[in-house]
Write an enzyme that holds these catalytic residues in place. Sequence first.
Site, mmCIF file in Angstrom:
data_model
loop_
_atom_site.group_PDB
_atom_site.id
_atom_site.type_symbol
_atom_site.label_atom_id
_atom_site.label_comp_id
_atom_site.label_asym_id
_atom_site.label_seq_id
_atom_site.Cartn_x
_atom_site.Cartn_y
_atom_site.Cartn_z
ATOM 1 C CD GLU A 89 -8.941 -9.509 -3.623
ATOM 2 O OE1 GLU A 89 -7.188 -9.748 -3.234
ATOM 3 O OE2 GLU A 89 -9.488 -9.084 -2.678
ATOM 4 C CG HIS B 6 -5.671 -6.148 -0.680
ATOM 5 N ND1 HIS B 6 -6.413 -6.065 0.064
ATOM 6 C CD2 HIS B 6 -5.650 -6.897 -1.204
ATOM 7 C CE1 HIS B 6 -7.486 -7.205 -0.345
ATOM 8 N NE2 HIS B 6 -7.049 -7.693 -0.968
ATOM 9 C CG ASN C 10 -3.519 -2.599 6.584
ATOM 10 O OD1 ASN C 10 -3.332 -2.002 5.385
ATOM 11 N ND2 ASN C 10 -4.431 -2.818 7.032
ATOM 12 N NE ARG D 166 -2.744 -6.411 6.830
ATOM 13 C CZ ARG D 166 -3.562 -6.181 6.494
ATOM 14 N NH1 ARG D 166 -3.912 -7.278 7.813
ATOM 15 N NH2 ARG D 166 -4.285 -5.959 5.850
ATOM 16 C CG PHE E 84 -13.300 1.969 6.806
ATOM 17 C CD1 PHE E 84 -13.076 0.911 5.861
ATOM 18 C CD2 PHE E 84 -13.842 1.208 7.729
ATOM 19 C CE1 PHE E 84 -12.920 -0.134 5.510
ATOM 20 C CE2 PHE E 84 -14.132 -0.247 7.471
ATOM 21 C CZ PHE E 84 -14.031 -1.390 6.454
ATOM 22 C CE1 TYR F 271 -9.418 -2.519 0.028
ATOM 23 C CE2 TYR F 271 -8.321 -1.363 -1.033
ATOM 24 C CZ TYR F 271 -8.207 -2.080 -0.070
ATOM 25 O OH TYR F 271 -7.330 -2.637 -0.077
ATOM 26 C CB THR G 145 -7.437 -5.659 10.130
ATOM 27 O OG1 THR G 145 -7.623 -6.986 9.221
ATOM 28 C CG2 THR G 145 -7.106 -4.584 9.033
ATOM 29 C CE LYS H 35 -3.796 -1.893 2.739
ATOM 30 N NZ LYS H 35 -4.933 -2.128 3.350
ATOM 31 N NE ARG I 207 -7.536 -13.558 5.208
ATOM 32 C CZ ARG I 207 -7.385 -12.063 5.414
ATOM 33 N NH1 ARG I 207 -7.624 -11.804 4.157
ATOM 34 N NH2 ARG I 207 -8.393 -11.635 5.986
HETATM 35 P P1 CMP Z 1 -7.311 -4.315 3.583
HETATM 36 O O1 CMP Z 1 -6.687 -5.781 3.362
HETATM 37 O O2 CMP Z 1 -7.256 -3.748 1.903
HETATM 38 O O3 CMP Z 1 -9.108 -5.059 3.345
HETATM 39 C C1 CMP Z 1 -9.957 -3.584 3.101
HETATM 40 C C2 CMP Z 1 -9.117 -2.421 4.174
HETATM 41 O O4 CMP Z 1 -9.869 -1.272 4.646
HETATM 42 C C3 CMP Z 1 -8.123 -2.754 5.306
HETATM 43 O O5 CMP Z 1 -7.101 -3.408 5.084
HETATM 44 C C4 CMP Z 1 -7.974 -2.206 5.792
HETATM 45 O O6 CMP Z 1 -6.507 -1.690 5.672
HETATM 46 C C5 CMP Z 1 -8.841 -0.701 6.050
HETATM 47 N N1 CMP Z 1 -9.600 -0.809 6.870
HETATM 48 C C6 CMP Z 1 -10.132 -1.327 7.458
HETATM 49 N N2 CMP Z 1 -10.868 -0.787 8.926
HETATM 50 C C7 CMP Z 1 -10.968 0.493 8.480
HETATM 51 C C8 CMP Z 1 -10.710 0.819 9.659
HETATM 52 N N3 CMP Z 1 -12.100 1.168 10.609
HETATM 53 N N4 CMP Z 1 -10.933 2.159 9.222
HETATM 54 C C9 CMP Z 1 -9.956 2.963 8.237
HETATM 55 N N5 CMP Z 1 -9.676 1.480 7.332
HETATM 56 C C10 CMP Z 1 -9.847 0.359 7.672
#
Ligand code: CMP
Length: 142
Positions: free
Chosen positions: A128, A117, A114, A104, A59, A51, A93, A11, A87
């Site tokens: 994807e 992905h 984070n 992470r 969010f 997404y 996450t 990211k 994962r």
């Molecule tokens: P990702 O695996 O890229 O898939 C969806 C993303 O949403 C997740 O990682 C997080 O980075 C993001 N995400 C999840 N919860 C929140 C949150 N509360 N605020 C901002 N981003 C979020």
Amino acid sequence: MAVERTLSIIKPDAVEKKKVGAILAMLEEAGFSVLALKRVKLSKEVAEGFYAVHKARPFFGELVQFMTRSPVVVAVLERDDAVAKYRAVMGATDPAKADAGTIRKAFGANVGENAVHGSDSLDNAKIEIAYFFPASEVAPQA
Ligand code: CMP
């Protein structure tokens, strides 16, 4: 265990911190082969499409803004049990909840920024991967 492919996105936060090489090294150390790799600046439309499943989340706007702020590095990874193994290497996450030794934990700042992905299922991995790479850009391991 079946050989699988999964999609990884390094990211904007991790690319900005110049952690692309460190993250790819962790992935190769963990047994993944990188079958395809590209750096791309996501448009709002591409990020929203990727997404789309999160569209109703509070969010969503923040997520799209973050993912489009600077380039990402997208990769197709392959190994046995790739979806679950990747994962595990990514960690939770929320980097604060991620295990020591995960990407992470090492490079994530918070639940939004984070570092990486990863696809959450084999079905989504196929969707994807196809979202970013035509089959002609994925070079199978010899
Ligand atoms: P990702 O695996 O890229 O898939 C969806 C993303 O949403 C997740 O990682 C997080 O980075 C993001 N995400 C999840 N919860 C929140 C949150 N509360 N605020 C901002 N981003 C979020």
